[in-house]
Design an enzyme around this catalytic site. Structure first.
Site, PDB file in Angstrom:
ATOM      1  N   LYS A 118     -24.527   9.154   5.131  1.00  0.00           N
ATOM      2  CA  LYS A 118     -25.956   8.870   5.034  1.00  0.00           C
ATOM      3  C   LYS A 118     -26.630   9.751   3.975  1.00  0.00           C
ATOM      4  O   LYS A 118     -27.404   9.270   3.159  1.00  0.00           O
ATOM      5  CB  LYS A 118     -26.647   9.109   6.396  1.00  0.00           C
ATOM      6  CG  LYS A 118     -26.063   8.289   7.536  1.00  0.00           C
ATOM      7  CD  LYS A 118     -26.871   8.473   8.833  1.00  0.00           C
ATOM      8  CE  LYS A 118     -26.821   9.874   9.423  1.00  0.00           C
ATOM      9  NZ  LYS A 118     -25.478  10.263   9.917  1.00  0.00           N
ATOM     10  N   ARG A 141     -32.975   8.928  15.744  1.00  0.00           N
ATOM     11  CA  ARG A 141     -31.663   9.134  16.356  1.00  0.00           C
ATOM     12  C   ARG A 141     -31.651   8.756  17.828  1.00  0.00           C
ATOM     13  O   ARG A 141     -30.602   8.824  18.470  1.00  0.00           O
ATOM     14  CB  ARG A 141     -31.308  10.604  16.239  1.00  0.00           C
ATOM     15  CG  ARG A 141     -30.231  10.942  15.213  1.00  0.00           C
ATOM     16  CD  ARG A 141     -29.818  12.339  15.520  1.00  0.00           C
ATOM     17  NE  ARG A 141     -28.717  12.915  14.838  1.00  0.00           N
ATOM     18  CZ  ARG A 141     -28.668  13.315  13.585  1.00  0.00           C
ATOM     19  NH1 ARG A 141     -29.651  13.069  12.769  1.00  0.00           N
ATOM     20  NH2 ARG A 141     -27.617  13.947  13.146  1.00  0.00           N
ATOM     21  N   ARG A 146     -15.904  19.400   4.956  1.00  0.00           N
ATOM     22  CA  ARG A 146     -17.222  19.447   4.324  1.00  0.00           C
ATOM     23  C   ARG A 146     -17.724  20.876   4.203  1.00  0.00           C
ATOM     24  O   ARG A 146     -17.542  21.692   5.106  1.00  0.00           O
ATOM     25  CB  ARG A 146     -18.203  18.621   5.167  1.00  0.00           C
ATOM     26  CG  ARG A 146     -19.613  18.591   4.610  1.00  0.00           C
ATOM     27  CD  ARG A 146     -20.313  17.318   5.000  1.00  0.00           C
ATOM     28  NE  ARG A 146     -21.129  17.474   6.189  1.00  0.00           N
ATOM     29  CZ  ARG A 146     -21.864  16.489   6.708  1.00  0.00           C
ATOM     30  NH1 ARG A 146     -21.853  15.290   6.176  1.00  0.00           N
ATOM     31  NH2 ARG A 146     -22.572  16.702   7.792  1.00  0.00           N
ATOM     32  N   ARG A 152     -20.848  24.661   7.988  1.00  0.00           N
ATOM     33  CA  ARG A 152     -21.959  24.710   8.955  1.00  0.00           C
ATOM     34  C   ARG A 152     -21.448  25.121  10.330  1.00  0.00           C
ATOM     35  O   ARG A 152     -20.333  24.799  10.706  1.00  0.00           O
ATOM     36  CB  ARG A 152     -22.621  23.329   9.042  1.00  0.00           C
ATOM     37  CG  ARG A 152     -23.615  23.093   7.934  1.00  0.00           C
ATOM     38  CD  ARG A 152     -24.016  21.635   7.794  1.00  0.00           C
ATOM     39  NE  ARG A 152     -24.232  20.947   9.067  1.00  0.00           N
ATOM     40  CZ  ARG A 152     -24.549  19.664   9.157  1.00  0.00           C
ATOM     41  NH1 ARG A 152     -24.688  18.935   8.079  1.00  0.00           N
ATOM     42  NH2 ARG A 152     -24.729  19.106  10.327  1.00  0.00           N
ATOM     43  N   ARG A 202     -20.933  16.038  18.704  1.00  0.00           N
ATOM     44  CA  ARG A 202     -21.898  15.247  17.937  1.00  0.00           C
ATOM     45  C   ARG A 202     -21.525  13.774  17.941  1.00  0.00           C
ATOM     46  O   ARG A 202     -22.392  12.908  17.998  1.00  0.00           O
ATOM     47  CB  ARG A 202     -21.989  15.769  16.499  1.00  0.00           C
ATOM     48  CG  ARG A 202     -22.948  16.946  16.386  1.00  0.00           C
ATOM     49  CD  ARG A 202     -22.649  17.815  15.191  1.00  0.00           C
ATOM     50  NE  ARG A 202     -22.874  17.151  13.926  1.00  0.00           N
ATOM     51  CZ  ARG A 202     -22.250  17.475  12.796  1.00  0.00           C
ATOM     52  NH1 ARG A 202     -21.366  18.434  12.785  1.00  0.00           N
ATOM     53  NH2 ARG A 202     -22.534  16.843  11.681  1.00  0.00           N
TER      54      ARG A 202
HETATM   55  P1  ADP Z   1     -25.141  14.979  10.910  1.00  0.00           P
HETATM   56  O1  ADP Z   1     -24.164  15.363   9.884  1.00  0.00           O
HETATM   57  O2  ADP Z   1     -24.674  15.152  12.317  1.00  0.00           O
HETATM   58  O3  ADP Z   1     -25.790  13.657  10.635  1.00  0.00           O
HETATM   59  P2  ADP Z   1     -27.664  16.316  10.491  1.00  0.00           P
HETATM   60  O4  ADP Z   1     -27.649  17.255   9.357  1.00  0.00           O
HETATM   61  O5  ADP Z   1     -28.354  15.026  10.319  1.00  0.00           O
HETATM   62  O6  ADP Z   1     -26.152  16.125  10.888  1.00  0.00           O
HETATM   63  O7  ADP Z   1     -28.249  17.026  11.803  1.00  0.00           O
HETATM   64  C1  ADP Z   1     -27.760  18.247  12.273  1.00  0.00           C
HETATM   65  C2  ADP Z   1     -28.350  18.559  13.645  1.00  0.00           C
HETATM   66  O8  ADP Z   1     -29.789  18.594  13.566  1.00  0.00           O
HETATM   67  C3  ADP Z   1     -28.066  17.533  14.727  1.00  0.00           C
HETATM   68  O9  ADP Z   1     -26.813  17.733  15.331  1.00  0.00           O
HETATM   69  C4  ADP Z   1     -29.235  17.777  15.684  1.00  0.00           C
HETATM   70  O10 ADP Z   1     -29.047  18.944  16.453  1.00  0.00           O
HETATM   71  C5  ADP Z   1     -30.376  18.049  14.745  1.00  0.00           C
HETATM   72  N1  ADP Z   1     -31.115  16.813  14.396  1.00  0.00           N
HETATM   73  C6  ADP Z   1     -31.210  16.256  13.148  1.00  0.00           C
HETATM   74  N2  ADP Z   1     -31.965  15.133  13.180  1.00  0.00           N
HETATM   75  C7  ADP Z   1     -32.347  14.965  14.469  1.00  0.00           C
HETATM   76  C8  ADP Z   1     -33.119  13.990  15.163  1.00  0.00           C
HETATM   77  N3  ADP Z   1     -33.670  12.920  14.530  1.00  0.00           N
HETATM   78  N4  ADP Z   1     -33.308  14.145  16.496  1.00  0.00           N
HETATM   79  C9  ADP Z   1     -32.779  15.185  17.153  1.00  0.00           C
HETATM   80  N5  ADP Z   1     -32.030  16.141  16.575  1.00  0.00           N
HETATM   81  C10 ADP Z   1     -31.810  16.043  15.248  1.00  0.00           C
END
Ligand code: ADP
Ligand code: ZN
Length: 221
Positions: free
Chosen positions: A13, A88, A127, A162, A173
């Site tokens: 994404k 989400r 990553r 990370r 996740r």
């Molecule tokens: P991913 O690689 O899992 O898509 P992101 O960088 O988008 O990771 O998000 C990392 C973390 O930030 C998630 O695991 C969650 O804890 C939090 N997070 C991000 N976006 C949201 C959201 N829309 N609602 C709730 N938590 C979120």
């Protein structure tokens, strides 16, 4: 263009959002980047979000919805936006629909990026992310290695793994994605906005999405 990107962690994404944004003037809005920036800056939001993020769990809906309300009112969003990591949950999607209604804005497309689990696990464990909160460039040990000494090629800051990219946190996740986020596919199908791509390279995914946008009924490209 106004797009929502759906798909599990590691689906691509962020990568696709960056590419679409650079060619169009639409802004990429990544809730993950916003939250990691807040954690590193030690703001109250960051302190509240940190625990959930490290465990690979979602931060509370009201926190995220508040951030996005403010963000989507920003003047830079007028040229369009690519939402990467939001919504989400169904309640976030409902809040987004309500907010966009109030702002008199329509979405063009919700893109569902479908990627097999073994590909995701491989991508996420290899990553690496730039530790500079203002950069957060993404690298991959196999396909896009950082510069000499694990440095970012864009800004020179150290590139790190990370905290939520250990095998345990990644599995968590993925579970949470299946439970809380995968119902969004049906939500956007019912809205008539869903487009699914199964392409596994960024070039192919980009091509699929660009074509779909060309056919999107309410597109404002
Ligand atoms: P991913 O690689 O899992 O898509 P992101 O960088 O988008 O990771 O998000 C990392 C973390 O930030 C998630 O695991 C969650 O804890 C939090 N997070 C991000 N976006 C949201 C959201 N829309 N609602 C709730 N938590 C979120
Ligand atoms: Zn950097």
């Amino acid at each position: 263009m106004r797009i929502v990107l759906l798909g599990p962690p590691g689906a691509g994404k962020g990568t696709v959002a960056r590419l679409l944004s650079s060619g169009s003037g639409a802004v990429q809005i990544s809730t993950g980047d916003i939250l990691r920036g807040a954690v590193q800056a030690g703001t109250p939001l960051g302190r509240e979000a940190r625990g959930c993020m490290d465990r690979g769990e979602l931060v509370p809906d009201n926190l995220i919805i508040g951030i996005m309300e403010e963000r989507l009112r920003g003047p830079d969003c007028r040229k369009g936006f690519l939402l990467d990591g939001f919504p989400r949950t169904i309640s976030q999607a409902t809040a987004l629909r309500e907010l966009l209604g109030r702002l008199d804005i329509t979405l063009d497309l919700a893109v569902n990026m479908v990627v097999p689990r073994d590909v995701i696990l491989d991508r996420l464990t290899t990553r690496r992310t730039c530790s500079n909160p203002d950069c957060q460039e993404i690298f991959n040990l196999k396909t896009r290695p950082p510069a000499e000494g694990a440095r970012c090629t864009e800004c020179g800051a150290p590139v790190v793994q990370r905290d939520d990219e250990t095998v345990d946190a990644i599995s968590r996740r993925l579970e949470i994605y299946n439970e809380k986020s995968s119902p969004l596919v049906e939500f956007y199908a019912q809205e008539g906005l869903l487009f699914t791509t199964t392409s596994l390279t960024k070039e192919e995914s980009l091509k699929d999405i660009t074509e779909a946008l060309g056919q999107a009924p309410r597109s404002t490209r």
